[in-house]
Design an enzyme around this catalytic site. Structure first.
Site, PDB file in Angstrom:
ATOM      1  N   ASP A 298      45.320  25.369  54.300  1.00 47.59           N
ATOM      2  CA  ASP A 298      45.468  24.006  54.783  1.00 47.59           C
ATOM      3  C   ASP A 298      44.121  23.282  54.678  1.00 47.59           C
ATOM      4  OD1 ASP A 298      47.207  22.037  56.110  1.00 47.59           O
ATOM      5  OD2 ASP A 298      45.788  22.234  57.762  1.00 47.59           O
ATOM      6  N   GLU A 345      46.531  23.495  49.631  1.00 49.30           N
ATOM      7  CA  GLU A 345      47.068  22.241  50.161  1.00 49.30           C
ATOM      8  C   GLU A 345      46.074  21.162  49.752  1.00 49.30           C
ATOM      9  OE1 GLU A 345      46.864  18.986  52.004  1.00 49.30           O
ATOM     10  OE2 GLU A 345      46.078  20.259  53.616  1.00 49.30           O
ATOM     11  N   ASP A 397      54.560  18.031  58.335  1.00 49.60           N
ATOM     12  CA  ASP A 397      53.961  16.810  58.881  1.00 49.60           C
ATOM     13  C   ASP A 397      54.736  15.552  58.511  1.00 49.60           C
ATOM     14  OD1 ASP A 397      51.833  17.963  60.261  1.00 49.60           O
ATOM     15  OD2 ASP A 397      50.500  17.905  58.542  1.00 49.60           O
TER      16      ASP A 397
END
Length: 504
Positions: A298, A345, A397
């Site tokens: 991430d 990501e 998200d």
């Protein structure tokens, strides 16, 4: 470079599974989900970080980069192990079935795990005890700090470690020894919980592997300030004399937020970590690879450059870009661990330098279809996808695809989607799913909410929202819905079924 065949899968955090104890766990419903994935031709189960959550319940702000969330421990499996009885679980409260009420489940699960610990102490099962002792011995490098940290947090009514006594904040050896002696039973109980989590997760992973399902884990680049990691290794972070961050992580203002995002995570002293040979990072990645098959990093762009915000700033506006550790970091990790099964990501402010770092190591990036509808050159549109990428309808998200279409899409975007499809949208979820499945991207993943065709009420996380995130759970009977037939059909149609795979 990540090695995957052309395949597809589903994003679902284990907390969102159905189950009788207020939160998804690693019991029967997790195994049923694996069976369902295999039956629908899905090869990937992607999860979020698995650590113990704290205030706000976010899996991206955990108390440890190594520990597992003890609320995921299946109480029914503890009955099978003889560590609880059916009577122990009688009178389970009527927990909500559609969401996680963290304030309610915590005391209940803690009480049952405390009962299991007492039974374990009295148990004469040599197999269980030997497995526990091996786990403790093999995980000392993180387990001892975490178990003492967790016990101390309980003693201090869950207050952050910077609010403890100075000697404990600063890790005075005598104070630590005294605390370990005084809290010996609590420390042992914390070790026990981590063993239970690891035992159940390892069994679930083995089952998934046997059914042809790979597990995608998630590794946030930054860790929470109130964590065992920062408390135990304070010299590797930018902290002041009291242990508080002097600078924190976030992202600058953009189209979505005029003040940016101030995450508040402490920033690493990369030079200190590099001089030591990155031991904490090596342990962290090695440990996660014992739990999952592939890792999503991430905020990958932070390895190239990260947004540094003075800790006394209330927003992310007054920050600056600071160079990250770059290629030298991944070269060191690869030299120690071999080729890395990592996905990047790479969303947000992505520069040529970030793309080069990603591509030089062969890491696939992400393509999110909800972000694709600006113009034909948009790299998220399927005709622009490279083979070495992972395609999503949306992420944890984002709004659900149905929620996005119904609440966030303007008329121009609707017209563009219709034009791109060559027909008016029939069902936005499955129209996007077909685009993603037929993409050249090696992997296609749908959030489970999209598979079920759910609207905005099923959204898992809204960045910047202070409360109510991370609570969604699958409704009972969800796996029996007709959508499963559509998923299996398009998986075969666009050659992502395991029967059609050849290793790329």
């Amino acid at each position: 470079m990540i090695s995957l065949p052309r395949c597809s899968g589903v994003l679902l955090h284990p907390t969102s599974l159905h189950g009788p104890y207020g939160i998804g766990d690693l019991g029967a419903d997790a195994y049923r989900f694996v069976d369902w994935l295999a039956a629908q031709g899905q090869s990937v189960w992607q999860v979020l970080p698995l650590g113990p959550t704290s205030y706000g319940d976010s899996p991206y702000q955990t108390l440890s980069a190594f520990a597992g969330n003890s609320h995921l421990i299946s109480l029914d499996r503890l009955v099978e192990d003889g560590l609880l009885t059916s009577a122990d679980l009688a009178g389970t409260p009527p927990f909500p079935s559609d969401r996680v009420d963290y304030g309610w489940i915590g005391p209940f699960h803690n009480q049952k795990l405390a009962s299991a610990w007492r039974k374990f102490i009295r148990s004469e099962d040599r197999s269980l005890r030997g497995d526990y002792e091996r786990f403790v011995d093999e995980n000392q490098f993180w387990l001892e700090d975490y178990a003492l940290f967790a016990a101390l947090k309980q003693k201090h009514n869950l207050r952050p470690w910077v609010e403890w006594e100075r000697e404990l904040r600063r890790r005075d050896p005598r104070a630590l020894a005294d605390a370990a002696a005084a809290l010996a039973e609590q420390v042992k109980a914390e070790r026990f919980r981590q063993w239970l989590f690891n035992r159940q997760w390892t069994a679930l992973r083995a089952y998934a592997k046997g059914r042809g399902v790979r597990l995608f884990g998630d590794l946030p680049i930054f860790v929470a300030h109130d964590s065992a990691d920062v408390w135990a290794r304070q010299g590797e972070y930018f902290l002041d004399a009291d242990g508080n961050p002097s600078v924190v992580a976030g992202v600058p203002p953009d189209y979505f937020s005029p003040t940016g995002q101030r995450w508040g995570n402490p920033l690493y002293r990369w030079d200190v970590m590099q001089t030591a040979g990155y031991p904490w990072w090596l342990q962290r990645i090695r440990h996660l690879l014992n739990l999952v098959d592939y890792i999503r990093i991430d905020h990958f762009r932070g390895f190239e450059a990260y947004w540094e915000i003075p800790a006394d700033e209330a927003t992310a506006v007054r920050g600056r870009w600071v160079a990250g550790p770059g290629a030298a970091f991944f070269e060191a990790i690869r030299a120690a661990l071999g080729e890395l099964p990592i996905m990047a990501e790479d969303l947000g402010v992505i520069t040529p330098g970030v793309e080069k770092l990603r591509d030089d190591f062969g890491f696939p990036g992400m393509k999110v279809l909800q972000f694709a509808w600006s113009d034909p050159a948009n790299p998220f549109l399927p005709h622009n996808h490279p083979a070495n990428c992972i395609v999503y309808t949306g992420t944890h998200d984002n709004n659900t695809t149905r929620g996005w279409w119904e609440n966030e899409v303007d008329s121009r975007t609707r017209a563009f989607v219709n034009d791109y499809l060559g027909h008016d949208v029939q069902d936005i979820v499955w129209d996007l799913a077909r685009l993603g499945t037929r993409s050249a991207g090696r992997v296609f993943i749908m959030p489970m909410q999209d598979v079920l065709g759910l609207g905005a009420a099923a959204r898992l996380n809204t960045p910047g929202k202070r409360a109510g995130n991370w609570t969604w759970r699958m409704p009972q009977g969800a796996l029996e819905r007709p959508a499963r037939e559509t998923l299996l059909h398009i998986t075969r149609l666009y050659q992502r079924h395991p029967d059609q795979q050849s290793q790329a």
